[in-house]
Design an enzyme around this catalytic site. Structure first.
Site, PDB file in Angstrom:
ATOM      1  N   SER A 120       0.997  -1.318  -0.066  1.00  0.00           N
ATOM      2  CA  SER A 120      -0.137   0.153  -0.111  1.00  0.00           C
ATOM      3  C   SER A 120       0.659   1.186  -0.010  1.00  0.00           C
ATOM      4  O   SER A 120       1.455   1.615  -1.027  1.00  0.00           O
ATOM      5  CB  SER A 120      -1.010  -0.143   1.196  1.00  0.00           C
ATOM      6  OG  SER A 120      -2.041   0.859   1.089  1.00  0.00           O
ATOM      7  N   ASP A 151       9.888   5.743 -10.229  1.00  0.00           N
ATOM      8  CA  ASP A 151       9.321   6.359 -11.710  1.00  0.00           C
ATOM      9  C   ASP A 151      10.174   7.624 -11.758  1.00  0.00           C
ATOM     10  O   ASP A 151      10.254   7.975 -12.882  1.00  0.00           O
ATOM     11  CB  ASP A 151       7.915   5.982 -11.527  1.00  0.00           C
ATOM     12  CG  ASP A 151       7.253   5.039 -11.772  1.00  0.00           C
ATOM     13  OD1 ASP A 151       8.203   3.843 -11.985  1.00  0.00           O
ATOM     14  OD2 ASP A 151       6.178   5.028 -11.964  1.00  0.00           O
ATOM     15  N   LYS A 204      -0.701  -4.461  -2.987  1.00  0.00           N
ATOM     16  CA  LYS A 204      -1.840  -3.826  -2.564  1.00  0.00           C
ATOM     17  C   LYS A 204      -2.205  -2.421  -3.032  1.00  0.00           C
ATOM     18  O   LYS A 204      -1.730  -1.333  -2.235  1.00  0.00           O
ATOM     19  CB  LYS A 204      -2.132  -3.917  -0.913  1.00  0.00           C
ATOM     20  CG  LYS A 204      -3.157  -3.827  -0.332  1.00  0.00           C
ATOM     21  CD  LYS A 204      -3.676  -2.381   0.004  1.00  0.00           C
ATOM     22  CE  LYS A 204      -5.078  -2.613   0.749  1.00  0.00           C
ATOM     23  NZ  LYS A 204      -5.526  -0.968   0.791  1.00  0.00           N
TER      24      LYS A 204
END
Length: 550
Positions: free
Chosen positions: A295, A306, A320
């Site tokens: 999460s 990224d 998740k």
């Protein structure tokens, strides 16, 4: 009455699901549904529920019936959409605040006892002499086996109050007196400056103190000379989305997109950007993740990866990527409902399992590796989806294979660590090494226990045998079938050797905590952990670090 409950659960899809679903949808996202159908289902349920309670052969409990109906329905959606009663709502507030009154230990209820999983140093359970593996059987005058609700509630109480505890340890019954205290749950339980000026920060949860504590740790480490950072998110189950954004913001500039949420409900489609001035956008950074990083941890790791702000090391994270939001219901209750999915800055979906397109066994499906899609980071590096965050550098010692997961779920590793601790009362923990002889002892322990796990291959064979029985072929193939199962059993035992490194890592972690608490485990990591050693290697070779990010 018990039989009736079972019947109720079997009937859930026929009667309870559509009607209760209608009630919940009406209070949340009714604008996307057919109002006539909702009204119809509510009417069906209301009349059925009334007739049931008025005419059933035995006395019914309407509150219990409703609780069963709601929870049974939600279980068929995903594991995160939950109905919270008033106590659950309060517990959620405590988790996010990072403070509560209690005994200062992680516990689990197993049948007729409460097992101490991990006592925290200098908190009430530890002061009372309780240790991991102790089985609490009586709290005050109440036998845990006689308590029908969550027995863990008996351990809670006002700060300063005392409670008598009766527990079993290694076959002996003991007593102690425990004094409850205010417990502060730290988001950053440990940080340290390593010998090569690497700052090591453990972030264990995303409560409302996560970014504040991480910033404080980073500033202190930099003041001591830290010129590179390892942020350890292994085992971090997540928490507050806002804190995931704030923690990422520590290392990236203001105005950067960190995550996007997408839903069929347009108002839940949102982009989340960093809003504050960062602390340090240049210091070399490694983020550690594993299969239990979930999460909010994945939002941080995915954002850092990224944006090419740092290197991710470990194993693919949990996956998740479903967003929940609490919706207030009547009488102080709430519905924690999945409203959208998380996506990283490059557009990758974090969610690993698809609960809305299940297989023929009604199991959530995972994307096949051949179907993974490629995405580009800010610098043009190729990364892939497939659920979770795939690290830039994968470590075998970070992985969780099916046998490792089964060992954890069955408590085999936990129980062996308890056995080991009492068999070795003295331990030089900084120099501890789980030897080949120890591992053979562990394998013998597994043989003598009732540990077993079912592989996907065994499940398929069982399914095939069921079909063969229907076709009257089972007698002809039974000998071959049993031979195959015997071969699989041998292969499963061999898995204890092929997955030895990851199993030894988990055994070592559990054993070290028995002697030196969690703080001692982090001290041990600094000296011996393979992921930290690899992180230091990468951080200390500037050209290698920069080449990975190009």
């Amino acid at each position: 009455m018990v039989l009736w409950f079972k019947k109720m659960k079997k009937m859930k899809k026929k009667i309870l699901y559509p009607s209760i679903a209608a009630i919940l949808l009406l209070t949340t996202v009714s604008f996307k549904s057919d109002f006539f159908e909702i009204s119809k289902q509510i009417d069906i349920f209301t009349t059925m529920f009334k007739e049931l309670n008025m005419n059933y052969v035995d006395e019914t409990n309407p509150a219990e019936l409703m609780d069963t109906a709601i929870k049974a329905m939600l279980d068929d959606l995903d594991p995160y959409t939950k109905y919270w009663n008033e106590q659950d709502v309060e517990a959620s507030k405590i988790r996010n605040a990072g403070e509560y009154t209690g005994i200062g230990a992680s516990v689990k209820t197993v049948k007729d006892k409460i097992v101490i999983v991990e006592p925290y140093r200098d908190y009430p359970a530890d002061k009372a002499g309780l240790k991991a593996g102790d089985e609490i059987i009586q709290i005050g005058d109440v036998l845990v086996s006689d308590f029908k609700e969550d027995a863990g509630e008996l351990l809670k109480g006002a700060s300063g109050t005392k409670v008598d505890i009766t527990y079993n340890r290694q076959g002996a019954t003991k007593k102690t007196v425990l004094t409850r205290e205010e417990i502060e749950v730290k988001a950053v339980p440990f940080f340290s400056l390593l010998e090569d000026n690497t700052g090591y920060i453990v972030l264990s949860k995303f409560n409302n103190k996560a970014s504040t504590e991480t910033i404080a740790a980073l500033k202190e480490l930099k003041a001591k000379g830290a010129d590179k950072i390892i942020l350890d998110l292994r085992g971090n189950p997540g928490g507050l989305l806002s804190e995931a954004i704030n923690v990422t913001n520590i290392f990236v500039p203001k105005g950067e997109l960190i995550t996007t949420t997408k839903s069929v409900v347009k108002k839940y489609n949102k982009e989340y950007f960093t809003k504050k001035q960062p602390i340090d956008t240049a210091i070399p950074l490694v983020v550690l993740v594993n299969g239990r990083s979930a999460s909010a941890s994945e939002i941080v790791a995915g954002g850092i990866q990224d944006l090419d702000r740092g290197i991710v090391i470990g194993s693919r994270s949990f996956g998740k990527g479903l967003v929940q939001r609490p919706k207030k219901l009547t009488y102080g209750t709430q519905l924690k409902i999945t409203i959208s999915r998380y996506y990283t800055p490059s557009g990758r979906c974090i969610q690993a399992l698809d609960y809305w397109n299940r297989d023929k066994n009604n199991k959530a499906v995972r994307i096949n590796e051949k179907d993974f899609k490629a995405f580009k980071t800010k610098n043009g590096r190729t990364v892939y989806d497939g659920g979770g965050i795939q690290p830039d550098i994968a470590m075998e010692t970070s992985k969780f294979s099916s046998i490792t997961t089964s060992l954890l779920q069955s408590n085999a590793i936990f129980d062996y660590a308890t056995k080991y601790y009492y068999a070795h009362p003295q331990m030089d923990t900084p120099n501890f090494k789980f030897t080949a002889k120890d591992y053979e002892d562990f394998k013998n322990f597994i043989k003598q226990s009732d540990f077993d796990y079912e592989t996907a291959t065994e499940k398929s064979f069982k399914k095939s045998l069921e079909i063969a029985k229907r076709d009257k072929f089972d007698t002809d193939i039974s000998e071959s079938y049993n031979a195959l199962l015997a071969s699989i059993k041998v292969a499963k035992h061999k898995a204890l050797d092929t997955k030895k490194s990851e199993i030894i890592n988990l055994l070592t972690d559990e054993i070290i905590k028995r002697y030196s608490y969690r703080e001692g485990l982090y001290e041990y990591y600094i000296l011996h952990n393979p992921e930290i050693k690899k992180s230091k290697e990468i951080l200390n070779e500037k050209s290698k670090y920069e080449n990975i990010l190009k």
